[in-house]
Design a protein around this motif. Structure first.
Motif, PDB file in Angstrom:
ATOM      1  N   GLU A 170     -18.451  13.876 -18.446  1.00  0.00           N
ATOM      2  CA  GLU A 170     -18.230  14.455 -17.123  1.00  0.00           C
ATOM      3  C   GLU A 170     -18.987  13.676 -16.050  1.00  0.00           C
ATOM      4  O   GLU A 170     -18.526  13.552 -14.920  1.00  0.00           O
ATOM      5  N   THR A 220       2.377  16.653  -8.476  1.00  0.00           N
ATOM      6  CA  THR A 220       1.843  17.612  -9.438  1.00  0.00           C
ATOM      7  C   THR A 220       0.400  17.297  -9.803  1.00  0.00           C
ATOM      8  O   THR A 220      -0.287  18.143 -10.353  1.00  0.00           O
ATOM      9  N   SER A 221      -0.056  16.075  -9.503  1.00  0.00           N
ATOM     10  CA  SER A 221      -1.403  15.706  -9.920  1.00  0.00           C
ATOM     11  C   SER A 221      -2.473  16.111  -8.919  1.00  0.00           C
ATOM     12  O   SER A 221      -3.649  15.969  -9.191  1.00  0.00           O
ATOM     13  N   PHE A 248      -2.830   9.105 -11.365  1.00  0.00           N
ATOM     14  CA  PHE A 248      -1.715   9.503 -12.220  1.00  0.00           C
ATOM     15  C   PHE A 248      -0.374   9.204 -11.566  1.00  0.00           C
ATOM     16  O   PHE A 248      -0.279   8.871 -10.388  1.00  0.00           O
ATOM     17  N   ARG A 281     -10.175  17.311 -14.276  1.00  0.00           N
ATOM     18  CA  ARG A 281     -11.057  16.862 -15.358  1.00  0.00           C
ATOM     19  C   ARG A 281     -11.329  15.370 -15.218  1.00  0.00           C
ATOM     20  O   ARG A 281     -12.451  14.922 -15.433  1.00  0.00           O
ATOM     21  N   ALA A 282     -10.305  14.619 -14.834  1.00  0.00           N
ATOM     22  CA  ALA A 282     -10.468  13.167 -14.736  1.00  0.00           C
ATOM     23  C   ALA A 282     -11.445  12.781 -13.650  1.00  0.00           C
ATOM     24  O   ALA A 282     -11.973  11.678 -13.657  1.00  0.00           O
ATOM     25  N   LYS A 283     -11.672  13.672 -12.687  1.00  0.00           N
ATOM     26  CA  LYS A 283     -12.641  13.291 -11.661  1.00  0.00           C
ATOM     27  C   LYS A 283     -14.015  13.880 -11.946  1.00  0.00           C
ATOM     28  O   LYS A 283     -14.870  13.903 -11.073  1.00  0.00           O
ATOM     29  N   GLY A 284     -14.217  14.368 -13.151  1.00  0.00           N
ATOM     30  CA  GLY A 284     -15.556  14.714 -13.591  1.00  0.00           C
ATOM     31  C   GLY A 284     -15.972  16.143 -13.325  1.00  0.00           C
ATOM     32  O   GLY A 284     -17.134  16.482 -13.469  1.00  0.00           O
ATOM     33  N   MET A 285     -15.024  17.015 -12.970  1.00  0.00           N
ATOM     34  CA  MET A 285     -15.393  18.407 -12.776  1.00  0.00           C
ATOM     35  C   MET A 285     -15.763  19.005 -14.139  1.00  0.00           C
ATOM     36  O   MET A 285     -15.162  18.676 -15.155  1.00  0.00           O
ATOM     37  N   THR A 286     -16.756  19.878 -14.142  1.00  0.00           N
ATOM     38  CA  THR A 286     -17.150  20.499 -15.405  1.00  0.00           C
ATOM     39  C   THR A 286     -16.029  21.415 -15.877  1.00  0.00           C
ATOM     40  O   THR A 286     -15.215  21.864 -15.076  1.00  0.00           O
ATOM     41  N   SER A 287     -16.011  21.690 -17.172  1.00  0.00           N
ATOM     42  CA  SER A 287     -14.910  22.510 -17.681  1.00  0.00           C
ATOM     43  C   SER A 287     -14.930  23.891 -17.041  1.00  0.00           C
ATOM     44  O   SER A 287     -13.897  24.498 -16.839  1.00  0.00           O
ATOM     45  N   ARG A 292      -5.551  18.396 -15.135  1.00  0.00           N
ATOM     46  CA  ARG A 292      -5.993  17.170 -15.796  1.00  0.00           C
ATOM     47  C   ARG A 292      -6.694  16.249 -14.785  1.00  0.00           C
ATOM     48  O   ARG A 292      -7.724  15.643 -15.084  1.00  0.00           O
ATOM     49  N   THR A 293      -6.142  16.173 -13.578  1.00  0.00           N
ATOM     50  CA  THR A 293      -6.780  15.360 -12.550  1.00  0.00           C
ATOM     51  C   THR A 293      -8.193  15.839 -12.280  1.00  0.00           C
ATOM     52  O   THR A 293      -9.123  15.037 -12.152  1.00  0.00           O
ATOM     53  N   HIS A 296     -21.080  13.951  -7.858  1.00  0.00           N
ATOM     54  CA  HIS A 296     -21.748  12.818  -8.507  1.00  0.00           C
ATOM     55  C   HIS A 296     -22.899  12.237  -7.691  1.00  0.00           C
ATOM     56  O   HIS A 296     -23.806  11.633  -8.246  1.00  0.00           O
ATOM     57  N   ARG A 301     -11.855  27.282 -11.092  1.00  0.00           N
ATOM     58  CA  ARG A 301     -11.435  26.936  -9.748  1.00  0.00           C
ATOM     59  C   ARG A 301      -9.992  26.449  -9.732  1.00  0.00           C
ATOM     60  O   ARG A 301      -9.174  26.933  -8.966  1.00  0.00           O
ATOM     61  N   TYR A 302      -9.684  25.509 -10.605  1.00  0.00           N
ATOM     62  CA  TYR A 302      -8.362  24.888 -10.536  1.00  0.00           C
ATOM     63  C   TYR A 302      -7.298  25.681 -11.278  1.00  0.00           C
ATOM     64  O   TYR A 302      -6.231  25.939 -10.758  1.00  0.00           O
ATOM     65  N   ASP A 362      -0.712  19.089 -14.492  1.00  0.00           N
ATOM     66  CA  ASP A 362      -1.209  17.764 -14.139  1.00  0.00           C
ATOM     67  C   ASP A 362      -2.455  17.830 -13.267  1.00  0.00           C
ATOM     68  O   ASP A 362      -3.390  17.064 -13.439  1.00  0.00           O
ATOM     69  N   HIS A 363      -2.448  18.746 -12.302  1.00  0.00           N
ATOM     70  CA  HIS A 363      -3.572  18.739 -11.362  1.00  0.00           C
ATOM     71  C   HIS A 363      -4.853  19.218 -12.018  1.00  0.00           C
ATOM     72  O   HIS A 363      -5.948  18.864 -11.594  1.00  0.00           O
ATOM     73  N   TYR A 365      -5.871  23.522  -2.801  1.00  0.00           N
ATOM     74  CA  TYR A 365      -7.022  23.100  -1.987  1.00  0.00           C
ATOM     75  C   TYR A 365      -6.630  21.954  -1.066  1.00  0.00           C
ATOM     76  O   TYR A 365      -5.707  21.191  -1.355  1.00  0.00           O
ATOM     77  N   GLN A 380      -1.425  27.052 -17.146  1.00  0.00           N
ATOM     78  CA  GLN A 380      -2.062  26.339 -16.031  1.00  0.00           C
ATOM     79  C   GLN A 380      -2.940  25.192 -16.528  1.00  0.00           C
ATOM     80  O   GLN A 380      -3.023  24.154 -15.888  1.00  0.00           O
ATOM     81  N   ARG A 394     -16.830  10.389 -15.523  1.00  0.00           N
ATOM     82  CA  ARG A 394     -15.492  10.542 -14.951  1.00  0.00           C
ATOM     83  C   ARG A 394     -15.561  10.764 -13.449  1.00  0.00           C
ATOM     84  O   ARG A 394     -16.345  11.569 -12.976  1.00  0.00           O
ATOM     85  N   GLY A 395     -14.704  10.069 -12.732  1.00  0.00           N
ATOM     86  CA  GLY A 395     -14.674  10.227 -11.283  1.00  0.00           C
ATOM     87  C   GLY A 395     -15.802   9.490 -10.621  1.00  0.00           C
ATOM     88  O   GLY A 395     -15.861   9.373  -9.402  1.00  0.00           O
TER      89      GLY A 395
END
Lengths: 353, 325, 384
Positions: free
Chosen positions: A100, A116-117, A111, B228-234, B225-226, A135, B240-241, B222-223, A122, B218, A103-104
């Motif tokens: 974590e 959808t990504s 993507f 998670r890909a930007k480092g948000m905690t699970s 997954r995004t 970060h 939130r998402y 895709d969003h 928000y 949910q 990432r980012g």
């Protein structure tokens, strides 16, 4: 090939070896129908500031590989073995908490479908600022300022106003720009772009590819560009990895591969695509058959059922023996280098000329 | 927002007119004469005719309907005096003013339904989320399988059992009763705790299953997954998402469920003998008490429609795409 | 394809449709989708001007390519011509018969002659029907009883499109994407059409499969002399497949002409920009660099068709736009220097060659800003 695991304790020295090194990577999914061998013994390296294009069709394992780099596969259904070293840090088997933090931050991803990504709930600004706030420990106000700065950098007009918009108020191209802004907000050293332009129009695709290229000049990130379209990587990538059925079948610089491709699958890809400059009298030369199921990939060379040159190799070698991909410029094929050269110059090149 | 409210209110009036007409004419389709009830034991045809005249039943049905409906808006004059708007007339059974009776009974029903809704939304969505969070683990299996069993527990079955066990046998709770919240909040709470539990049980089970599947769906988005890909905690990703999107189907179903919630409330009131609109409705139907039936019907319908407008407004808070288009 | 020769030749063809004869004509074809809003009575507050006054002609046996970006109205045009949609204005003539507002009954004979192939091979086949029912359906509806029976004909068609006739009783989910698209092609062929409208027929398929389907369509066209209206966003595929090409932008045809003329001597700036934006992988000579083409980078996306720009619709993204472009809509005409039949709608057309220019045009503000600040790749190479 090193199979060293990093010693626990002190962080590994950063400068040794390539920036990203993937070694003997296997990714398997357990499904109701059996085990899908999505990635099968894959190795590649990537240096800072360089762009690696990974080309393949659906099911070739190109996206799966990169989701594995980020550690985004659900551990419940996925088995990953092998090594993924980012700047000396081992990522396979790393704790979710450590991933974590990376990432980012150090590695980011763009993507395919920007609609959808991005979260519809928000504002674009908030989604861009979020990883920055997390970060770097910046305040929300600083995050917002950074989001505006990034939106401006990726070419969103009136960024101070658009920062409070929701994704659905953006056009397709603008959404992908916002996605790029979000990925680059922490200056990642590794940027993975998974089919970043497939959902976009041609003129917008060209803008986005140029933007990625230009931003790379500015940020010095390493980029992995995943695509099914050789054309997209031709002008954007430095090195190229062609994947088929979860394996790498050809590796080299873009220049090398486009000057003399070695693998029959790469020949087939080139022959399948109509080009703006080719003769229209010449019919396309498609690859026969369909891509294999990864539940039960063909034995030996996975391409042999669709390959037109099995008889050139002779015997049942293509069916029985799995060809390996040597380091450096190489193709995983049983044809001898001379055979490849002769076949290419005599049969393939005249047709593609 | 004002536009939205205006538009919805207009639609609501149309719906209420349709409901009222339907109820009214259906009432007269039934082969029972309301006058028989008022007439008592020694009934003669003459007496019935007099009662018909007094109750206005001698007029054609459409005229009666018109008089009734216009009375709601303008008030109405009866032999006993003027009935101010909103006038639903007087009960055929005991001559009580309908409007006052409804106002008297309404707080019980509102307390029961809103309280039960609060219970099943929190408990149902909460357990559903926990099950999704721990998908495939033991706790998920316990929640999922028990919700399957509980979703077949009907009120008239559970109610008496709970009453027998917790009230009469173990004596942990007192007899369920309604105390106005303004008089005694603690008494109000304690008196309704068993009806709330019984009414919300079946809903809780359904909402657990719905929240779980909606959440799991949910998490595949895709969003998410995004994020998670930007480092948000699970935790952030989950609460939130994914959470926000999973609310949309829940809110939709809640809007649809309002009707059955009222239905359930009626059965619950009847089971525990609570003096609400439900018991009133049952009694009025048995008595062929037209003004009372109409009054309860329209009142409940209005309440459901109003809640539905609130539910629809909730979409706008959850999803900006609804807000801005 | 190993189909027997006789299978490829359909039942005797009416002699009327000789080669080169005009098959389908559209004049001033327009489709505006109304946007309704308001209360209590909804009224028209605007319209999506999906297709706005286009003219086109398809000759028998030829392929007419329709190319453009999303929202340009190319798919709507296809649906109008097959009369899946009712035109708002303009006329459609099929073999001297006006079908613009023809009803169900009048359309029936025309429907069997104009068939459609859709983009998505997954959603355009009914999952509950067998292949035999799907392909035989059109024959049943139109009451056609081919010699040897319908089943025999369906098996023949399966063979023509390169599928195993034994798969007659299988369901669509048992086939791969490419094979499903072949089923779609067989269905379109069932009524021996004169014209097939193919709406992005290969864009959902993998690269290696695309070529198979493109080759199949080309073979069918040659052997059965079917005219195609080929709708796609991929310029290279359209070029490969079509003899004549029309380029659409925001509901208008901006340029139309013979393939070679359009691709080698585009006169409309939009066509030019599109062509320069296509990423292309071609074999390189030893000394050649991949990126040696001129580059035109437009700013932004295509504007909304609800509120298109005045005058020339492309002017908001065009580097040549002047006041005239906003005031006056350019007519689609043959301009000096173009070959016959090459029509362009532009006030300030390009030179009739692409080789003449060597300078990149970069309208994108972000690209321009970064490229000004950071030395470009060329400059960096010189420095090192």
């Amino acid at each position: 090939m090193s199979t060293l695991t990093q010693p626990a304790g002190p962080p590994a020295p950063a400068a040794s070896g390539p920036f990203l090194s993937v070694r003997d990577l296997y990714v398997r999914f357990a499904t109701e129908d059996g085990v899908v061998k999505a990635v099968d013994d894959l190795s590649f390296d990537l240096e800072r500031g360089r762009t690696l294009g990974i080309v393949g069709e659906s099911g070739s394992g190109k996206s799966v590989t990169n989701l594995a780099v980020l550690g985004l596969h659900s551990p419940n259904y996925t088995t990953i073995t092998g090594e993924i070293l980012l700047d000396g840090d081992e990522l396979t088997g790393a704790r979710e908490k450590d991933l974590e933090k990376l990432r980012g931050n150090k590695m980011a991803m763009i993507f395919q479908d920007p609609l959808t990504s991005l979260s519809p709930y928000y504002t674009v600004g908030r989604q861009i600022a979020e990883p920055f706030v997390k970060h770097t420990g910046a305040s929300k106000r600083e995050g917002r300022r950074r989001a505006i700065e990034m939106l401006e950098k990726v070419g969103i007009p009136q960024p101070t106003l658009r920062v409070d918009d929701y994704p659905h108020q953006f056009s397709g191209g603008m959404r992908q720009r916002a996605m790029i802004a979000m990925a680059l907000v922490c200056n990642p050293s590794l940027l993975i772009a998974d089919e970043p332009t497939t959902a976009l129009d041609v003129t917008v695709q060209a803008q986005i590819l140029d933007l990625l290229k230009d931003l790379q000049q500015e940020f010095g990130s390493a980029i992995i560009l995943i695509t099914h379209d050789l054309g997209v990587v031709a002008n954007t990538a430095d090195e190229l990895l062609v994947m088929y059925a979860g394996r790498a079948v050809e590796r080299g610089t873009v220049k090398e591969i486009l000057t003399e491709p070695h693998h029959p699958y790469t020949w087939g890809l080139l022959g399948s695509m109509p080009r703006l400059t080719a003769s229209v009298e010449e019919p396309l030369t498609p690859i026969p058959g369909t891509p294999p199921s990864l539940l039960a990939p063909p034995s030996g060379c996975p391409f042999h059922p669709r390959c037109g040159f099995v008889s050139e190799v002779g015997g049942t070698r293509c069916q029985d023996e799995r060809p390996t991909l040597a380091p450096g410029r190489a193709a995983a094929c049983h044809l001898s280098p001379e055979q490849k050269h002769t076949l290419f110059t005599e049969q393939i090149k005249p047709r593609l000329g | 927002m004002l536009r939205f409210l205006f538009r919805r209110s207009l639609g609501a009036i149309v719906i209420l007119l349709i409901i009222s007409a339907f109820t009214f004419f259906l009432f007269f389709a039934a082969p029972r004469d309301p006058a028989l009830l008022a007439c008592g034991k020694n009934c003669t045809p003459d007496a019935i005719a007099v009662i018909h005249k007094n109750l206005g039943l001698d007029k054609p049905v459409p005229v009666q309907y018109w008089l009734f409906m216009s009375g709601i808006v303008t008030g109405r004059d009866f032999a006993v005096g003027h009935c101010p708007a909103p006038c639903f007339g007087y009960s055929f059974a005991n001559n009580d003013p309908v409007w006052d009776t409804i106002l008297d009974r309404f707080p019980t029903t509102v307390s029961l339904t809103i309280g039960a809704a609060a219970v099943f939304l929190t408990a149902g969505v909460g357990t559903g989320m926990i099950a999704a969070w721990k998908q495939g683990r033991l706790i998920d299996k316990i929640f999922s399988s028990s919700s399957l069993v509980l979703s077949s527990m009907q009120i008239y079955f559970v109610g008496p059992i709970v009453l027998a066990l917790l009230v009469y046998n173990l004596g942990w709770f007192g007899q369920p009763k309604y105390v106005p919240i303004t008089d005694d909040p603690v008494g109000w709470f304690l008196g309704l705790i068993i009806p709330w539990f019984v009414l919300s049980l079946i809903f809780t089970a359904q909402y657990t299953r719905m929240a779980r599947s909606s959440m799991i769906e949910q998490l595949q988005e895709d969003h998410v997954r995004t994020a998670r890909a930007k480092g948000m905690t699970s935790r952030t990703v989950f609460f939130r998402y994914a959470w926000r999107g999973s609310l949309i189907p829940i809110v939709t179903i809640f809007g649809i469920d309002l009707g059955s919630l009222f239905g359930g409330a009626m059965i619950t009131e009847y089971t525990f003998a609570l003096p609400g609109l439900g018991t009133l409705a049952v009694k009025s139907v048995q008595n062929t008490d037209l003004p009372m039936v109409m009054g309860v019907m329209l009142f409940a319908a209005t309440f459901i429609i109003l809640l539905n407008i609130v539910v629809d407004a909730c979409y706008a808070f959850i999803d900006p795409r609804v807000r801005l288009s | 394809m190993s189909a027997p020769e006789d299978a490829l030749v359909p039942a005797p063809r009416p002699a009327a449709a000789g080669p080169g004869e005009v098959l389908l004509t559209a004049r001033g074809l327009t489709k505006h989708f109304p946007i309704m809003a308001g209360f209590p009575f909804k009224r028209r507050v605007g319209a999506v001007q999906a297709v706005d006054g286009i003219d086109l002609t398809v000759h028998s046996g030829e392929t007419f390519g329709l190319v453009g970006e999303s929202g340009c109205g190319k798919s709507t045009t296809g649906r109008l011509l097959t009369r899946l949609l009712e035109p708002t204005a303009g006329s459609i003539t099929y073999r001297d018969r006006d079908i613009t507002h023809a009803g169900r009954k009048e359309l029936a004979p025309v429907r069997s002659e104009i068939q459609m192939i859709f983009q998505d091979p997954y959603s355009s086949l009914n999952p509950r029907q067998t292949v035999g029912t799907i392909i035989g359906g059109p024959m049943e509806i139109n009451g056609i009883d081919p010699e040897g029976g319908r089943e025999h004909r369906v098996r023949e068609l399966l063979e023509i499109v390169g599928l195993n006739p034994e798969h007659y009783n299988r369901f669509p989910h048992e086939f791969s994407g490419g094979q499903r698209q072949r089923i779609g092609v067989a269905r379109a062929l069932a009524l021996e059409p004169k014209l097939i409208v193919a709406d992005e027929p290969v864009s959902a398929l993998d690269v290696s499969i695309q070529a198979q389907v493109v080759n199949l369509l080309q073979e069918l066209q040659r052997e059965l002399n079917i005219a195609f209206l080929f709708i796609a966003h991929d310029l290279a595929i359209v070029r490969h497949f079509s003899q004549r090409v029309a380029v659409m932008y925001l509901g208008k045809i901006v340029e139309v002409g013979d393939r070679d003329s359009i691709y080698q001597r585009p006169r409309h700036p939009y066509t030019h920009a599109l062509l320069s934006a296509v990423p292309e992988a071609r074999l390189l000579d030893a000394q050649e660099e991949a990126d040696d083409r001129e580059r035109i980078r437009l700013a932004g996306d295509v504007p909304s068709p609800i509120n298109p720009p005045s005058g020339c619709r492309f002017r908001t993204r065009c580097w040549k736009a002047r006041d005239k472009c906003a005031a006056e809509e350019p007519p689609l005409v043959q301009i000096t220097g173009s070959v016959g039949g090459h029509l362009t709608a532009c006030h300030f057309p390009e030179e009739p060659t692409t080789a003449a220019r060597d300078e990149d045009i970069v309208l994108d503000p972000a690209l321009a800003a970064i490229e000004d600040a950071v030395p470009g790749p060329a400059a960096a190479d010189e420095g090192s």
